[in-house]
Design a protein around this motif. Structure first.
Motif, short mmCIF file in Angstrom:
data_model
loop_
_atom_site.label_atom_id
_atom_site.label_comp_id
_atom_site.label_asym_id
_atom_site.label_seq_id
_atom_site.Cartn_x
_atom_site.Cartn_y
_atom_site.Cartn_z
N VAL A 18 -14.67 7.22 7.78
CA VAL A 18 -13.30 7.24 6.95
C VAL A 18 -13.02 5.97 6.39
O VAL A 18 -12.98 4.98 7.18
CB VAL A 18 -11.96 7.97 7.71
N PHE A 19 -12.85 6.05 5.06
CA PHE A 19 -12.55 4.73 4.27
C PHE A 19 -11.15 4.80 3.84
O PHE A 19 -10.85 5.60 2.99
CB PHE A 19 -13.57 5.03 2.90
N LEU A 20 -10.52 4.18 4.77
CA LEU A 20 -8.67 4.15 4.56
C LEU A 20 -8.20 3.15 3.83
O LEU A 20 -8.06 1.88 4.09
CB LEU A 20 -8.27 4.02 5.98
N LYS A 21 -7.80 3.39 2.53
CA LYS A 21 -7.17 2.32 1.59
C LYS A 21 -5.72 2.13 2.03
O LYS A 21 -5.08 2.99 2.43
CB LYS A 21 -7.27 3.04 0.15
N ARG A 22 -5.39 0.80 1.66
CA ARG A 22 -4.14 0.46 2.08
C ARG A 22 -3.09 0.90 1.02
O ARG A 22 -3.40 0.94 -0.18
CB ARG A 22 -3.99 -1.08 1.96
N GLY A 23 -1.97 1.54 1.46
CA GLY A 23 -1.04 1.91 0.42
C GLY A 23 -0.47 0.77 -0.40
O GLY A 23 -0.45 -0.27 -0.13
N LEU A 24 -0.01 1.26 -1.39
CA LEU A 24 0.45 0.49 -2.58
C LEU A 24 1.64 -0.65 -2.02
O LEU A 24 1.75 -1.58 -2.59
CB LEU A 24 1.06 1.16 -3.75
N SER A 25 2.33 0.03 -1.37
CA SER A 25 3.69 -1.10 -0.60
C SER A 25 3.58 -1.09 0.73
O SER A 25 4.46 -1.29 1.59
CB SER A 25 4.87 -0.53 -1.13
N ALA A 26 2.47 -0.68 1.39
CA ALA A 26 2.27 -0.87 2.95
C ALA A 26 2.08 -2.17 3.35
O ALA A 26 1.28 -3.03 3.05
CB ALA A 26 0.98 0.12 3.17
N THR A 27 2.81 -2.38 4.55
CA THR A 27 2.58 -3.31 5.42
C THR A 27 1.33 -3.38 6.32
O THR A 27 0.71 -2.41 6.33
CB THR A 27 3.69 -3.82 6.56
N ILE A 28 0.79 -4.31 6.79
CA ILE A 28 -0.64 -4.41 7.54
C ILE A 28 -0.15 -3.50 8.65
O ILE A 28 -1.07 -2.71 9.03
CB ILE A 28 -0.69 -5.92 7.81
N GLU A 29 0.90 -3.66 9.15
CA GLU A 29 1.02 -2.86 10.49
C GLU A 29 1.32 -1.10 10.07
O GLU A 29 0.69 -0.33 10.74
CB GLU A 29 2.42 -3.02 11.19
N ASP A 30 2.04 -0.90 8.96
CA ASP A 30 1.97 0.29 8.54
C ASP A 30 0.49 0.87 8.25
O ASP A 30 0.04 2.10 8.73
CB ASP A 30 2.54 0.52 7.04
N TRP A 31 -0.46 0.16 7.87
CA TRP A 31 -1.85 0.48 7.53
C TRP A 31 -2.52 0.76 8.70
O TRP A 31 -3.31 1.66 8.96
CB TRP A 31 -2.33 -0.65 6.67
N LEU A 32 -2.39 -0.10 9.79
CA LEU A 32 -3.25 -0.04 11.01
C LEU A 32 -2.51 1.19 11.72
O LEU A 32 -3.49 1.67 12.29
CB LEU A 32 -2.94 -1.29 11.81
N MET A 33 -1.18 1.60 11.72
CA MET A 33 -0.88 2.55 12.26
C MET A 33 -1.37 3.87 11.61
O MET A 33 -1.60 4.93 12.26
CB MET A 33 0.85 2.77 12.27
N SER A 34 -1.73 3.84 10.48
CA SER A 34 -2.19 5.17 9.70
C SER A 34 -3.69 5.24 10.38
O SER A 34 -4.17 6.12 10.49
CB SER A 34 -2.40 4.83 8.18
N ALA A 35 -4.41 3.88 10.58
CA ALA A 35 -5.81 3.95 11.01
C ALA A 35 -5.77 4.45 12.43
O ALA A 35 -6.38 5.17 13.10
CB ALA A 35 -6.26 2.86 11.11
N GLU A 36 -4.50 4.09 13.17
CA GLU A 36 -4.41 4.74 14.66
C GLU A 36 -4.20 6.33 14.65
O GLU A 36 -4.85 6.80 15.66
CB GLU A 36 -3.01 4.04 15.18
N TYR A 37 -3.69 6.92 13.58
CA TYR A 37 -3.73 8.29 13.73
C TYR A 37 -5.13 8.94 13.65
O TYR A 37 -5.43 10.03 14.30
CB TYR A 37 -2.93 8.78 12.29
#
Length: 369
Positions: A211-230
């Protein structure tokens, strides 16, 4: 909580420890690195006494608590070792990771026709790309903008894959299309707008596809990593993080703001491979090369670049797309820096490859006719 085993710990002792921990109302997950073996305890570990765990086996070196909200994604979960994502393409096995060559992904924002995507696949491969990107289903800000050709585009991508031997990466917007997209794609892309579509993340996490997970337009790095955690929590460890620019106050001179600092920050937080998309980040083709060079210098593992036969006539994202000659030049310019950092695979670009590409395209056209 992470249990780090001593070097050379017998497998029998590790298995006994895993069996014991399974009865502790936590899920023990084994992580085997090059130098150490670690066991991650997933669940509510707040009440578990570190000393109690330490006494379970003489082969335990240390027990660590992960204080960050992201667990499987954290660097500690692999005892400080970077993970690798292996992708099996029709022509070769490609590895994304910190200790491997930079992987170049190239292609148009949208798949517009079969001939266009086959031609693009052969040209970007000749210049050194390892994967072809192209949207079959496109999320657009306006409901009236071109949304992609859907299943027809997937068929065209399958043809391009067969003719070129490149791996395919394309975006999944809806779980309803996951099965048909997975039949063609070697990597599933989750776009910026879907980074926190948690039901979709769980679905792709239940597949075996990288999975190639792109960072959200206004996402913090922690938001992004939590999405990867899912995704990891659903059972899929093969996640590549892609920084594609975040929304800031300046929209006149660049489309977004490329957060180059995210690369070293992520290196200290997560074991996952890191990609950069300089095309979406800047929105201007003339800025793509300089941002790609900066990304390589900062230590990225992959680059995703938009390439189109005729950007002026592209149905989406034309201003940020390189044409074929510009992409060949782009590859020539980034190669020396990649070599300098020991992150380049030879050979990348030769005239003979261009000739082979032209021959393959001609043969494909004859076959179609």
């Amino acid at each position: 909580m992470i249990i780090v085993m001593k070097s050379g710990s017998p497998r029998q002792e590790i298995d006994l420890l895993l069996t014991e921990l399974s009865g502790w109302n936590v899920v023990p997950e084994l992580s085997v690195g090059k130098h150490k073996v670690a066991i991650g305890l997933i669940g509510d570990t707040a009440e578990i006494d570190v000393r109690q765990v330490q006494n379970l086996s003489p082969f335990i070196e240390q027990v660590l608590r992960i204080k960050k909200p992201f667990k499987r994604t954290s660097l500690e979960f692999r005892n400080g070792e970077p993970s690798e994502v292996k992708v099996f393409t029709p022509s070769e096995t490609i590895t994304f990771g910190q200790n491997h060559p930079v992987v170049v992904i190239a292609g148009p924002c949208s798949v517009e026709s079969e001939e266009m995507i086959v031609d693009t696949a052969l040209k970007v491969k000749a210049a050194g790309a390892k994967f072809l990107r192209g949207g079959a289903y496109k999320p657009r800000t306006s409901p009236y903008a071109f949304q992609g050709h859907g299943e027809s585009a997937l068929d065209w991508l399958a043809t391009a894959k067969s003719v070129s031997g490149l791996g395919i990466i394309t975006e999944v917007m809806d779980a309803a299309e996951l099965e048909i997209i997975s039949s063609v794609a070697d990597i599933l892309q989750i776009g910026a707008r879907n980074m926190q579509n948690f039901s979709l993340l769980k679905k792709v996490g239940a597949t075996n596809k990288p999975v190639f997970l792109k960072r959200g337009l206004s996402a913090t790095i922690e938001d992004w990593l939590m999405s990867a955690e899912y995704i990891l929590a659903a059972g899929n460890p093969n996640v590549i993080l892609c920084e594609r620019g975040i929304r800031t106050f300046d929209r006149e001179y660049t489309r977004n703001t490329l957060d180059i600092s995210a690369i070293p920050v992520l290196r200290n937080l997560t074991h996952l491979p890191i990609a950069i998309d300089p095309s979406h980040a800047t929105g201007k083709s003339e800025l793509v090369t300089s941002m790609a060079l900066a990304a390589i210098a900062a230590g990225c593992d992959s680059l995703m670049v938009e390439v189109h036969p005729n950007p002026q006539k592209a149905l989406s994202d034309g201003p940020q797309s390189l044409n074929f000659p510009n992409f060949e030049q782009f590859m020539k310019e980034i190669t020396p820096l990649g070599k300098f950092f020991g992150r380049w695979q030879e050979p990348r670009y030769t005239n003979s490859k261009v000739t082979q590409s032209q021959t393959s395209l001609a043969n494909w056209k004859i076959g179609v006719l």
